[in-house]
Design a protein around this motif. Structure first.
Motif, PDB file in Angstrom:
ATOM      1  N   SER A  27      19.753  37.930  99.182  1.00  0.00           N
ATOM      2  CA  SER A  27      20.452  37.393  97.901  1.00  0.00           C
ATOM      3  C   SER A  27      21.646  36.711  98.021  1.00  0.00           C
ATOM      4  O   SER A  27      21.845  35.645  97.304  1.00  0.00           O
ATOM      5  CB  SER A  27      20.197  38.437  96.608  1.00  0.00           C
ATOM      6  OG  SER A  27      21.571  39.353  97.011  1.00  0.00           O
ATOM      7  N   ASP A  64      16.042  42.524 100.294  1.00  0.00           N
ATOM      8  CA  ASP A  64      16.419  41.860  99.222  1.00  0.00           C
ATOM      9  C   ASP A  64      17.688  41.734  98.759  1.00  0.00           C
ATOM     10  O   ASP A  64      18.239  40.648  98.383  1.00  0.00           O
ATOM     11  CB  ASP A  64      15.594  42.425  98.012  1.00  0.00           C
ATOM     12  CG  ASP A  64      13.939  42.333  97.871  1.00  0.00           C
ATOM     13  OD1 ASP A  64      13.504  41.633  98.660  1.00  0.00           O
ATOM     14  OD2 ASP A  64      13.149  43.353  97.503  1.00  0.00           O
ATOM     15  N   LYS A  65      18.507  42.745  98.782  1.00  0.00           N
ATOM     16  CA  LYS A  65      19.960  42.612  98.624  1.00  0.00           C
ATOM     17  C   LYS A  65      20.612  41.701  99.671  1.00  0.00           C
ATOM     18  O   LYS A  65      21.426  40.888  98.987  1.00  0.00           O
ATOM     19  CB  LYS A  65      20.569  44.017  98.598  1.00  0.00           C
ATOM     20  CG  LYS A  65      21.997  44.162  98.539  1.00  0.00           C
ATOM     21  CD  LYS A  65      22.579  45.607  98.757  1.00  0.00           C
ATOM     22  CE  LYS A  65      24.052  45.424  98.923  1.00  0.00           C
ATOM     23  NZ  LYS A  65      24.575  46.694  99.541  1.00  0.00           N
ATOM     24  N   GLU A 121      21.224  32.920  98.320  1.00  0.00           N
ATOM     25  CA  GLU A 121      20.997  32.090  97.006  1.00  0.00           C
ATOM     26  C   GLU A 121      22.080  31.330  96.541  1.00  0.00           C
ATOM     27  O   GLU A 121      21.829  30.152  95.909  1.00  0.00           O
ATOM     28  CB  GLU A 121      20.264  32.986  95.827  1.00  0.00           C
ATOM     29  CG  GLU A 121      19.184  33.504  96.519  1.00  0.00           C
ATOM     30  CD  GLU A 121      18.515  34.237  94.992  1.00  0.00           C
ATOM     31  OE1 GLU A 121      18.952  34.279  94.053  1.00  0.00           O
ATOM     32  OE2 GLU A 121      17.466  35.030  95.592  1.00  0.00           O
ATOM     33  N   PRO A 171      17.282  27.561  92.947  1.00  0.00           N
ATOM     34  CA  PRO A 171      16.668  28.712  93.798  1.00  0.00           C
ATOM     35  C   PRO A 171      15.381  28.394  94.427  1.00  0.00           C
ATOM     36  O   PRO A 171      14.505  27.582  93.797  1.00  0.00           O
ATOM     37  CB  PRO A 171      16.306  29.824  92.754  1.00  0.00           C
ATOM     38  CG  PRO A 171      16.959  29.936  91.551  1.00  0.00           C
ATOM     39  CD  PRO A 171      17.262  28.470  91.634  1.00  0.00           C
TER      40      PRO A 171
END
Length: 184
Positions: free
Chosen positions: A25, A21-22, A28, A34
């Motif tokens: 990101s 997830d990190k 984005e 998004p």
């Protein structure tokens, strides 16, 4: 960005999921809005190799990258880098395509803060076909197509599928198994 993280022959720990997830990101910053589509991240381990496969469907295109190494975290980093390169390389062309369809909005941010454009526009527009092959499509089943592919020593083979009378493609995967591509 909604990502579904799943594991094959590996348990997806909370630490791995948080790391994915990190890292994702970071992507984005390239989008105007998004993405609302659900992407998939598959983590797998075969013969001490850690493989990460990512598919992110977007309107009008699919971002896809794959990497394998002896470290899962290094594979995740490499996949994110590959996706960033894909976006940077093609964002001008894709934004132009979106505008031509009558939409005023673009898919990617024109110039995200901190990004460096590596290629010039002129280089992106020239996709040159250097060779064209023509051949007759012999109707055959999938097994015969795989045998033909192995006999000619290629990693893919285009054929007329006798089962559904459509053009199909068989290909050899990195894990040694075979895949089949058919029209929807």
């Amino acid at each position: 960005m909604n990502l579904t993280v799943r594991g094959q022959q590996i348990e997806v720990t909370d630490a791995l999921k948080d790391y994915v997830d990190k890292k994702f990101s970071r992507l984005e910053k390239y989008f105007d809005a998004p993405p609302t589509s659900d992407g998939s991240v598959t983590l797998s381990t075969t013969r001490d190799l850690h493989t990460v496969e990512v598919t992110i469907p977007l309107p009008g295109l699919v971002l896809r990258a794959e990497d394998e190494s002896d470290d899962m975290y290094a594979s995740i980093d490499a996949v994110v880098d590959k996706l960033e390169r894909q976006i940077r390389k093609n964002k001008t062309k894709l934004n132009r395509k979106f505008r031509q369809k009558g939409s005023l909005k673009t898919l990617f941010v024109e110039d995200p803060a901190g990004s460096v454009v590596v290629a010039e526009d002129a280089d992106l527009d020239e996709l040159e076909v250097v060779r064209t092959k023509r051949f007759l499509l012999k109707p055959m089943d999938v097994e015969e197509a795989i045998l033909q592919m192995n006999m000619v020593g290629h990693n893919f083979f285009v054929f007329a599928n006798i089962d559904n009378e459509e053009v199909s493609v068989v290909y050899k995967r990195n894990d040694g198994k075979y895949g089949l591509i058919e029209r929807e």
